[in-house]
Structures are given as structure tokens and as C-alpha cells.
Write a protein that holds these residues in place. Structure first.
Motif, PDB file in Angstrom:
ATOM      1  N   ARG A  91       0.840  -0.966  -0.073  1.00  0.00           N
ATOM      2  CA  ARG A  91       0.347  -0.181   0.088  1.00  0.00           C
ATOM      3  C   ARG A  91       0.854   0.986  -0.495  1.00  0.00           C
ATOM      4  O   ARG A  91       2.101   0.974  -0.104  1.00  0.00           O
ATOM      5  N   SER A  92       0.745   2.023  -0.067  1.00  0.00           N
ATOM      6  CA  SER A  92       0.984   3.533  -0.942  1.00  0.00           C
ATOM      7  C   SER A  92       1.201   4.302   0.487  1.00  0.00           C
ATOM      8  O   SER A  92       0.606   3.858   1.656  1.00  0.00           O
ATOM      9  N   ILE A  93       2.510   5.123   1.452  1.00  0.00           N
ATOM     10  CA  ILE A  93       2.853   5.676   1.928  1.00  0.00           C
ATOM     11  C   ILE A  93       1.869   6.657   1.880  1.00  0.00           C
ATOM     12  O   ILE A  93       1.206   6.883   3.315  1.00  0.00           O
ATOM     13  N   ALA A  94       1.562   7.560   1.655  1.00  0.00           N
ATOM     14  CA  ALA A  94       0.241   8.339   1.423  1.00  0.00           C
ATOM     15  C   ALA A  94      -0.803   7.939   2.142  1.00  0.00           C
ATOM     16  O   ALA A  94      -1.640   8.130   2.580  1.00  0.00           O
ATOM     17  N   ALA A  95      -1.035   6.449   1.700  1.00  0.00           N
ATOM     18  CA  ALA A  95      -2.648   5.610   2.072  1.00  0.00           C
ATOM     19  C   ALA A  95      -2.558   5.581   3.598  1.00  0.00           C
ATOM     20  O   ALA A  95      -3.550   5.480   4.399  1.00  0.00           O
ATOM     21  N   ILE A  96      -1.585   4.843   3.465  1.00  0.00           N
ATOM     22  CA  ILE A  96      -1.363   4.595   5.172  1.00  0.00           C
ATOM     23  C   ILE A  96      -1.244   5.859   6.214  1.00  0.00           C
ATOM     24  O   ILE A  96      -1.192   5.526   6.793  1.00  0.00           O
ATOM     25  N   ALA A  97      -0.340   7.402   5.881  1.00  0.00           N
ATOM     26  CA  ALA A  97      -0.256   8.117   6.268  1.00  0.00           C
ATOM     27  C   ALA A  97      -1.387   8.923   7.013  1.00  0.00           C
ATOM     28  O   ALA A  97      -2.104   9.341   7.955  1.00  0.00           O
ATOM     29  N   ARG A  98      -2.439   9.320   5.534  1.00  0.00           N
ATOM     30  CA  ARG A  98      -3.865   9.776   5.965  1.00  0.00           C
ATOM     31  C   ARG A  98      -4.966   8.732   6.977  1.00  0.00           C
ATOM     32  O   ARG A  98      -5.469   9.101   8.137  1.00  0.00           O
ATOM     33  N   GLU A  99      -4.701   7.157   6.642  1.00  0.00           N
ATOM     34  CA  GLU A  99      -5.423   6.512   7.349  1.00  0.00           C
ATOM     35  C   GLU A  99      -4.773   7.021   8.940  1.00  0.00           C
ATOM     36  O   GLU A  99      -6.292   6.531  10.045  1.00  0.00           O
ATOM     37  N   HIS A 100      -4.064   7.071   9.213  1.00  0.00           N
ATOM     38  CA  HIS A 100      -3.478   6.715  11.133  1.00  0.00           C
ATOM     39  C   HIS A 100      -3.456   8.901  11.347  1.00  0.00           C
ATOM     40  O   HIS A 100      -2.731   8.950  12.543  1.00  0.00           O
ATOM     41  N   GLY A 101      -3.572   9.560  10.362  1.00  0.00           N
ATOM     42  CA  GLY A 101      -3.445  10.504  10.804  1.00  0.00           C
ATOM     43  C   GLY A 101      -1.802  10.777  11.630  1.00  0.00           C
ATOM     44  O   GLY A 101      -1.957  12.312  12.181  1.00  0.00           O
ATOM     45  N   LEU A 102      -0.997  11.191   9.461  1.00  0.00           N
ATOM     46  CA  LEU A 102       0.656  10.868  10.103  1.00  0.00           C
ATOM     47  C   LEU A 102       0.760  11.405   9.048  1.00  0.00           C
ATOM     48  O   LEU A 102       0.402  11.632   7.960  1.00  0.00           O
TER      49      LEU A 102
END
Length: 95
Positions: free
Chosen positions: A23-34
Motif C-alpha cells: 500500500r502507498s505511504i500516502a494512504a497509510i499516513a492518511r489512515e493514521h493521521g500521520l
């Protein structure tokens, strides 16, 4: 602004979502508010620490392609930021 501290376990699990979950870094960051840069740093560290275990090293042509894509990504991000500013400027002028 106070810096938030994350446990090593949280950092590793977040990085694994990117590396092993494809999964993309952007997607994971968005999901976790990071912040994307923060997650990217965690992923880089995770890959360095687990380089020999899961992923074979990149071939020369793969490294060249990766550099090309990273350069293209940087250019597109700069262009996108410029277009957002231009759109905001023109939207403000029409009021």
C-alpha cells in the motif's frame, strides 16, 4: 507544537503495512493521521533493517527506474502545489 512520540512497535507495524501490504505511504499516513514524510522515514528504516530478509536487492536497471520515478514524482508534486496556489489565487480574485 509538541512532537508526538511513537513506540518502535507502532513504527514497525506501520512500515509493514506499506512494505508487506503493498500500500502507498500516502494512504497509510492518511489512515493514521500521520505525516507522509514520517511514514516514509519509518518505511526506509524498516527496509534497511530487513533488506536481506524479505526483498532481494534491486537490480541496476530497477534502481535507475526507481530514481527516474522518484524524480518524476517530485516534479509532479511541485507542479501540483503550484497549481493549487494558482487556483487559490484566481479564486480569491474573482470574489
Amino acid at each position: 507544537m509538541k512532537r508526538q512520540k511513537f513506540s518502535p512497535e507502532f513504527r514497525e507495524e506501520t512500515a509493514k503495512l506499506v512494505v508487506e501490504g503493498n500500500r502507498s505511504i500516502a494512504a497509510i499516513a492518511r489512515e493514521h493521521g500521520l505525516n507522509e514524510t514520517t511514514v516514509g522515514n519509518w518505511v526506509k528504516k524498516y527496509r534497511e533493517e530487513h533488506a536481506g530478509e524479505e526483498e532481494p536487492p534491486l537490480e541496476l536497471s530497477e534502481r535507475a527506474r526507481l530514481r527516474e520515478l522518484e524524480r518524476e514524482n517530485r516534479d509532479l508534486m511541485l507542479e501540483n502545489a503550484f497549481l493549487k496556489k494558482a487556483a487559490a489565487y484566481f479564486a480569491k480574485e474573482q470574489r
